[in-house]
Design a protein around this motif. Structure first.
Motif, short mmCIF file in Angstrom:
data_model
loop_
_atom_site.label_atom_id
_atom_site.label_comp_id
_atom_site.label_asym_id
_atom_site.label_seq_id
_atom_site.Cartn_x
_atom_site.Cartn_y
_atom_site.Cartn_z
N GLU A 7 0.83 -1.21 0.00
CA GLU A 7 0.00 0.00 0.00
C GLU A 7 0.88 1.26 0.00
O GLU A 7 0.58 2.24 -0.69
CB GLU A 7 -0.85 -0.05 1.26
CG GLU A 7 -2.10 0.76 1.21
CD GLU A 7 -2.87 0.58 2.50
OE1 GLU A 7 -3.30 -0.56 2.77
OE2 GLU A 7 -3.01 1.56 3.24
N GLU A 8 1.97 1.22 0.77
CA GLU A 8 2.85 2.39 0.84
C GLU A 8 3.53 2.63 -0.50
O GLU A 8 3.65 3.77 -0.95
CB GLU A 8 3.91 2.20 1.94
CG GLU A 8 3.39 2.39 3.35
CD GLU A 8 2.64 1.17 3.88
OE1 GLU A 8 2.67 0.11 3.20
OE2 GLU A 8 2.02 1.28 4.95
N GLU A 10 2.48 1.84 -3.40
CA GLU A 10 1.48 2.36 -4.34
C GLU A 10 1.19 3.83 -4.05
O GLU A 10 1.05 4.64 -4.97
CB GLU A 10 0.21 1.50 -4.22
CG GLU A 10 -0.90 1.86 -5.19
CD GLU A 10 -0.48 1.92 -6.65
OE1 GLU A 10 -0.87 2.89 -7.31
OE2 GLU A 10 0.26 1.02 -7.13
N MET A 11 1.16 4.18 -2.77
CA MET A 11 0.88 5.57 -2.40
C MET A 11 2.04 6.49 -2.82
O MET A 11 1.81 7.62 -3.25
CB MET A 11 0.65 5.67 -0.89
CG MET A 11 -0.67 6.32 -0.51
SD MET A 11 -0.75 6.69 1.24
CE MET A 11 -1.38 5.16 1.89
N ARG A 13 4.11 5.89 -5.33
CA ARG A 13 4.04 6.00 -6.79
C ARG A 13 3.00 7.06 -7.17
O ARG A 13 3.25 7.92 -8.01
CB ARG A 13 3.64 4.64 -7.39
CG ARG A 13 3.72 4.58 -8.90
CD ARG A 13 3.04 3.34 -9.46
NE ARG A 13 1.60 3.38 -9.29
CZ ARG A 13 0.78 4.12 -10.03
NH1 ARG A 13 1.24 4.84 -11.02
NH2 ARG A 13 -0.51 4.13 -9.79
#
Lengths: 379, 247
Positions: A7-8, A10-11, A13
């Motif tokens: 999740e991190e 992706e965040m 990015r």
């Protein structure tokens, strides 16, 4: 095996993408045309935490992993590879090498300010006659007891003007060849350092490139990195990590060119239908996607190896060679997809093509990567 | 002063909308989820106010009605700067249901903010309903929000102009574009801290759903433009009358 981003990741990015789509795009063409360094953007990206993002928090860095970093560099490069290279040199070349090889005192004095992004770092290895053959260092670092005296010229130095902390390679024991080279931490403001002409480059024009002259520059003994004669090995180790940044950058340049090509191919009509419906164009897009996917996997594999403390030098060489080569192919095809529009600046792809070319040259040419890979195979 | 920002979890605005189950449900496969853009603006404004409030704003909490799938979106809210989060564990069904659920957690807050609408169903109903459930005043179409001497100062867009309102708390502010410039990009530090911030999950309360989706359909795709020569008014009128049936 896990191909899913956290999740991190992706965040991060998405944060890089948002900044690029919202801010970098605004003046990227003007900065390219006039060769303007992205001063304000680097300040903003520092506030967001992109400068020093992989450095351990105990040295004031972000403590992030290399995959997050590769994703960020890729997103930024889709829009603006010049800004990406400033980030790449600072993070994966300079900060990485300093964190790994500098003494605690040196880290306290220099790494922390770099990890906070207060100052930018530059890497000074290439010389007028020592590019790919980096063993032939002519810049000298004479041992004067208390200090070293540096004399010579460094070439093609990215960020030379805006950087404050220089990592300088110079020859102390010419008789020992590359084993006589030392690496130094040098404050740019030290007396005797001057910049040559600003290089008027084909691409990556918003990042500044200069030659740097050293004329009797005194460097305190405590600013030498590692043991006497460690400089060449230091530089090569630094470049192993630097290649991940450049490979991610090349992937981003290619991905940016593909995104623009897809958009254009759906809008532009010839012979009564969008050109994307012509197989000649559709297959070009398909080829782009396959190459970019492969390059991204190469980059992330190298980043993963690095994050897991496994040897990554060959993987990063493969990643850089492949990503740089496909960036050139993809951007050339992107210009072709755009036809005449691709050849004018407004459509960005000609700029991406000019930028792609440099990824095959700096931080080790594609040919040097092949040497690294083949030597590994043949050893 | 404690702020609560209601965040709706919506498909990315570039999502290609598809349906499933014989056009009775939205197809969630492959969809990227984001914070509803209007709610994100509300959160951004609240954060700006907190930073400039000299401690007058104690905390900013975010609340979302949804299953665990919405947590990544909520953590983005935490990464941007919210202090903590409340997830009401239920699949949102309609505006009435969502407002009723939010009302259960919103009672202790001084200022509740929500976007004027959500970019998925564009119902524009939750904010007003929530204020009714809470039995507190609401101001809609808020395009500016400030705190002056412990009171809220709001600017509300009205027909032909704007209205300046001074209000006491508690209050529900239903905000629209203009409330702040751009949504925030989370900083790396915020992203890494997001998981360490409290995200509590509360069970949903029994609320009757008043609506039911019977079917979905996509808007008809645009047909090709017909170009009419500027001189040929007769043809234009004929097309408008007989083909487009617009006049």
């Amino acid at each position: 095996m896990n191909f899913k981003y956290t999740e991190e990741q992706e965040m991060i990015r998405q944060a890089a993408k948002d900044y690029a789509d919202r801010e970098l795009i605004q003046d990227v063409l003007e900065r390219d045309a006039k060769a303007i360094f992205p001063v304000q953007h680097i300040k903003n990206l520092t506030e967001l935490g992109f400068m020093g993002m992989m450095v351990d928090p105990k040295y004031d860095g972000g403590g992030l992993d290399s995959i997050s970093y590769a994703l960020a560099i890729e997103e930024i490069s889709k829009i603006d590879a010049s800004t990406a290279v400033v980030i790449s040199v600072h993070n994966s070349l300079v900060c990485y090498a300093m964190e790994k090889y500098c003494s605690e005192d040196q880290k306290e004095k220099y790494l922390k300010i770099l990890a906070r992004g207060e100052k930018i770092g530059a890497f000074l290895l290439s010389e007028p006659e020592a590019g790919s053959d980096a063993t032939m260092q002519r810049t000298t670092a004479e041992d004067k007891g208390e200090y070293y005296l540096l004399n010579g010229t460094k070439n093609w130095i990215s960020g030379a003007k805006y950087a404050s902390v220089y990592l300088v390679m110079a020859q102390t024991h010419p008789e020992k060849g590359h084993r006589g080279v030392n690496a130094f931490l040098v404050d740019k403001e030290t007396q005797g350092i001057s910049l040559g002409q600003h290089e008027d480059k084909m691409g990556m024009r918003s990042s500044d490139t200069y030659s740097v002259m050293f004329n009797d520059v005194k460097v305190p003994k405590e600013d030498r990195i590692g043991e006497d004669g460690f400089g060449f090995k230091f530089a090569m180790q630094a470049l192993e990590a630097g290649r991940i940044g450049i490979a991610a950058q090349a992937t981003g340049i290619a991905a940016g060119a593909m995104e623009r090509s897809i958009k254009y191919a759906k809008e532009r009509k010839t012979f009564g239908q969008p050109i994307a419906q012509h197989q000649a164009i559709a297959f070009k897009l398909s080829n782009m996607a396959v190459k970019i996917e492969a390059a991204r996997n190469f980059v992330h594999k190298a980043a993963w190896l690095k994050d897991n403390n496994l040897p990554f030098g060959v993987a990063s060489a493969m990643a850089k060679q492949y990503a740089a080569d496909i960036a050139m192919e993809v951007t050339t095809d992107a210009v072709q997809v755009h036809g005449g529009y691709g050849y004018v600046k407004e459509y960005h792809v000609e700029r991406l093509m000019r930028e792609a070319k440099l990824t095959q040259i700096y931080e080790g040419t594609s040919e040097i990567q092949k040497i690294i890979i083949s030597r590994y195979l043949l050893k | 002063m404690k702020f609560l920002i209601c965040l709706s979890n919506v498909p990315d605005t570039t999502t290609k909308v598809k349906f499933t189950g014989g056009d009775t449900a939205f197809d969630k496969s492959g969809v990227q989820w984001i914070i509803n853009p209007w709610d994100e603006l509300a959160l951004t404004r609240a954060l700006e106010l907190k930073e400039g409030s000299d401690g007058a704003i104690e905390s900013i909490t975010i609340a979302t009605v949804g299953t665990s799938e919405v947590e990544p979106t909520m953590r983005k809210g935490l990464a941007i700067g919210a202090d903590d989060a409340i997830r009401i564990d239920a699949e949102p069904t309609d505006a009435y249901f969502v407002a009723a659920q939010l009302a259960e957690v919103a009672k202790d807050f001084d200022v509740v903010m929500s976007g004027i609408e959500a970019s998925d169903y564009n119902g524009a109903a939750v904010g007003g309903m929530l204020a009714e459930f809470l039995n507190v005043p609401s101001v809609s179409s808020v395009s500016q929000l400030n705190i002056e001497n412990g009171k809220l100062s709001l600017v509300r867009e009205i027909d032909g102009g704007s209205e300046v309102i001074s209000a006491q708390t508690p209050l529900v502010a239903i905000v629209q574009k203009g409330i702040t410039k751009d949504p925030r990009i989370p900083a790396m530090r915020g992203i890494m801290m997001a998981r360490k911030k409290p995200l509590i999950v509360v069970p949903a309360t029994e609320v009757e759903s008043l609506t039911e989706f019977t079917s979905y359909e996509l808007p008809t795709s645009k047909t090709a433009c017909k170009m009419v020569d500027a001189e040929n008014v007769k043809e234009l009128v004929d097309l408008l009358k007989n083909e487009a049936k617009a006049i």
